[in-house]
Design a protein around this motif. Sequence first.
Motif, PDB file in Angstrom:
ATOM      1  N   UNK A 172       0.853  -1.202   0.000  1.00 44.01           N
ATOM      2  CA  UNK A 172       0.000   0.000   0.000  1.00 44.01           C
ATOM      3  C   UNK A 172       0.878   1.237   0.000  1.00 44.01           C
ATOM      4  N   UNK A 173       1.955   1.185   0.787  1.00 40.92           N
ATOM      5  CA  UNK A 173       2.864   2.329   0.837  1.00 40.92           C
ATOM      6  C   UNK A 173       3.555   2.493  -0.519  1.00 40.92           C
ATOM      7  N   UNK A 174       3.979   1.345  -1.112  1.00 37.79           N
ATOM      8  CA  UNK A 174       4.630   1.401  -2.422  1.00 37.79           C
ATOM      9  C   UNK A 174       3.696   2.065  -3.451  1.00 37.79           C
ATOM     10  N   UNK A 175       2.438   1.662  -3.408  1.00 35.62           N
ATOM     11  CA  UNK A 175       1.489   2.233  -4.377  1.00 35.62           C
ATOM     12  C   UNK A 175       1.352   3.748  -4.161  1.00 35.62           C
ATOM     13  N   UNK A 176       1.204   4.165  -2.889  1.00 35.38           N
ATOM     14  CA  UNK A 176       1.063   5.601  -2.611  1.00 35.38           C
ATOM     15  C   UNK A 176       2.265   6.376  -3.111  1.00 35.38           C
ATOM     16  N   UNK A 177       3.451   5.814  -2.878  1.00 33.86           N
ATOM     17  CA  UNK A 177       4.666   6.532  -3.277  1.00 33.86           C
ATOM     18  C   UNK A 177       4.791   6.601  -4.802  1.00 33.86           C
ATOM     19  N   UNK A 178       4.494   5.476  -5.470  1.00 31.75           N
ATOM     20  CA  UNK A 178       4.575   5.465  -6.936  1.00 31.75           C
ATOM     21  C   UNK A 178       3.643   6.526  -7.503  1.00 31.75           C
ATOM     22  N   UNK A 179       2.442   6.575  -6.954  1.00 35.50           N
ATOM     23  CA  UNK A 179       1.481   7.553  -7.458  1.00 35.50           C
ATOM     24  C   UNK A 179       1.938   8.981  -7.166  1.00 35.50           C
ATOM     25  N   UNK A 180       2.570   9.154  -5.996  1.00 33.95           N
ATOM     26  CA  UNK A 180       3.107  10.485  -5.673  1.00 33.95           C
ATOM     27  C   UNK A 180       4.182  10.898  -6.671  1.00 33.95           C
ATOM     28  N   UNK A 181       4.937   9.909  -7.125  1.00 31.20           N
ATOM     29  CA  UNK A 181       6.013  10.207  -8.082  1.00 31.20           C
ATOM     30  C   UNK A 181       5.480  10.361  -9.508  1.00 31.20           C
ATOM     31  N   UNK A 182       4.182  10.100  -9.673  1.00 33.93           N
ATOM     32  CA  UNK A 182       3.570  10.309 -10.992  1.00 33.93           C
ATOM     33  C   UNK A 182       3.566   9.062 -11.848  1.00 33.93           C
ATOM     34  N   UNK A 183       3.711   7.878 -11.229  1.00 38.24           N
ATOM     35  CA  UNK A 183       3.729   6.645 -12.022  1.00 38.24           C
ATOM     36  C   UNK A 183       2.594   5.715 -11.653  1.00 38.24           C
ATOM     37  N   UNK A 184       2.736   4.442 -12.069  1.00 40.39           N
ATOM     38  CA  UNK A 184       1.718   3.458 -11.701  1.00 40.39           C
ATOM     39  C   UNK A 184       2.393   2.141 -11.327  1.00 40.39           C
ATOM     40  N   UNK A 185       1.608   1.285 -10.656  1.00 42.36           N
ATOM     41  CA  UNK A 185       2.181   0.042 -10.121  1.00 42.36           C
ATOM     42  C   UNK A 185       1.227  -1.110 -10.374  1.00 42.36           C
ATOM     43  N   UNK A 186       1.754  -2.352 -10.511  1.00 39.77           N
ATOM     44  CA  UNK A 186       0.872  -3.497 -10.729  1.00 39.77           C
ATOM     45  C   UNK A 186       1.617  -4.790 -10.515  1.00 39.77           C
ATOM     46  N   UNK A 187       0.905  -5.900 -10.680  1.00 40.79           N
ATOM     47  CA  UNK A 187       1.528  -7.204 -10.491  1.00 40.79           C
ATOM     48  C   UNK A 187       1.004  -8.195 -11.516  1.00 40.79           C
ATOM     49  N   UNK A 188       1.878  -9.076 -11.978  1.00 40.35           N
ATOM     50  CA  UNK A 188       1.460 -10.240 -12.768  1.00 40.35           C
ATOM     51  C   UNK A 188       1.947 -11.440 -11.978  1.00 40.35           C
ATOM     52  N   UNK A 189       1.031 -12.369 -11.721  1.00 35.64           N
ATOM     53  CA  UNK A 189       1.445 -13.496 -10.881  1.00 35.64           C
ATOM     54  C   UNK A 189       0.635 -14.743 -11.184  1.00 35.64           C
ATOM     55  N   UNK A 190       1.268 -15.881 -11.006  1.00 33.79           N
ATOM     56  CA  UNK A 190       0.556 -17.153 -11.113  1.00 33.79           C
ATOM     57  C   UNK A 190       0.826 -17.894  -9.815  1.00 33.79           C
ATOM     58  N   UNK A 191      -0.257 -18.325  -9.173  1.00 31.07           N
ATOM     59  CA  UNK A 191      -0.127 -18.973  -7.870  1.00 31.07           C
ATOM     60  C   UNK A 191       0.773 -20.212  -7.998  1.00 31.07           C
TER      61      UNK A 191
END
Length: 563
Positions: A521-540
């Motif tokens: 959650x913190x990573x997402x907030x910071x990325x957005x503050x820096x003007x970018x976006x964040x995501x994940x691709x994953x297979x269990x």
Amino acid sequence: MPGGMMNPTCLKGLLTAVAIIVVALSHYFAANEAQTQATARARENLHAVTFALAQHIERTFDEADQISRMMRRSYIEGGNYRELTRSIYRELNPVLYPQLGFIDSKGLYVFGTLPDFKPIDLADRKHFRIHADTRGDDFLYISTPLLGRASKKLTLQLSRRMDSASGEFLGVAVVSINPEQFTAVYRELIGKDGVISLAGVDGINRIRVDKSGFTFGHDISRFNWFQMIIAQNHGFVDVTSTIDNKYRMTAFQHLPGRGLFVTVGLPYDDIASNYLPAYHRYLPLLTGFLILTLLTLFGLSLRTQSLNQRLKTSNDALSNSMRVAFDAIEAKNRFLASVSHELRTPLHGILGHSELLALEDLPVDAQDSATAIFRSASHLLQIVNQLLDISKADSGKQELRLEPVTLRAIIDEMMNLHVVTANRTGTTLTCDIGESVPEQVQTDATALKRILHNLIDNALKFTKAGAVKICVGATASHVRFEVADTGIGISAENQLKIFTNYTQVHDFETREASGTGLGLALARSLVELLGGSIGVNSVLGEGSTFWFTIPRENNMSVTEDRT
Ligand code: ADP
């Protein structure tokens, strides 16, 4: 409405209402004007018809009077009055003049022009009595319609007294007139619901003709309009007929010296249909329709107003609850920030002292305890720091310090920081920086490090004896970071949740690593503050790749830290 403000719907409703009122009023006045003009035209026509009818009747009476005088002269002179009368009669219209005749001084009808004439006693008839009883007065009497005893027809008897040269009453000369005849032409002129009448100032109707035929002998003296008629030579009265209940504009005209007057009545309904132009006839309907529309619109606008009012009330309630919620979040963030801050000082104390203790020459048990205290305190400090960061980011008070940052240096620092953990868990940690990646970007180095740290830390935490790879690439506008691992992976459903606060999607039992559920959650907030976006691709079960981007150029103004 609060503050006297009018909402646009009400304003539109009001303007429409005003426009409709203006149109309705102009229609109303136009209709009124047309009605007035139509009434005036109808009055003119009615007066003309009445005047002509009066003239016509007057002429007929004059002619009848001439005839009665001629008959009287021949009777008084003692000549062959019968032959003379027959020769006059031959020149007359037999429909208008059913017969001519004489009544002697005793009241005996001594001669008549009817082919089957027989003498009869008429001593009781008014057209005889009026002359027999009023000695010396020479006038033409016009009777009420009578069923002629001789002619068997309904006639008006016009009679004149006959006196000898010495003044002796000799009898009466009588001219019979068919009253229907002299009104026939005028009936055509006044339409189907018009009424023509000839009445006397004595209040007795001589004849009243309407579409159903004619009546006579009514006493009209009790009506108010009768008083108005006898007060003037000619004019107009409004009459509601007691016979057919119709309301009529009625013109009247007196026949001077005869004690009679003529009336012609035209129903007001006919005036509208005959004299109003077709368009104006529908104006009352149109006006009614417009007024109905206006009322409907008014009702709608009231309804809209009440709906708006209700909408506004619920909007107010909603914004109140939102304000309360925001206040609560604000209070929580303030609380977190200050508690975290207050916790850090004693934690640093515990860390320092436990570290010093571990360096002392202590028994093994005490050494272990000091190390355990140090580790626990480190972990606690990490949690506190994350809490502080997240509350800052959530409240928009995170400080950003934008400066040129050398990416390779940051990646190297991250590698050095995590390689020990990787080695411990038997995981390979590698990195790959693409050729297109700029050497430096304008960004906040601390925030960037914190994001990378959280992602790498998670990757190593959830990967046992696998591989973690950090890749950096770039597009024209952004730099893209990826942290790929071959760890336990995340289900598609859980991928949607993990970027929100306090979310840990693996069961505590299966999670070998500890955590707060705040890192992503913190990573997402910071990325957005820096003007970018964040995501994940994953297979269990196969691994995860967390990625984020930041702009190559960051021109955002530095957020002021007000904590
Ligand atoms: P935590 O402090 O618990 O790691 P994070 O916000 O960093 O909190 O992560 C939230 C949750 O997302 C973790 O608890 C874990 O269940 C899942 N997660 C994060 N990174 C990974 C990863 N690389 N592999 C598998 N699961 C992960």
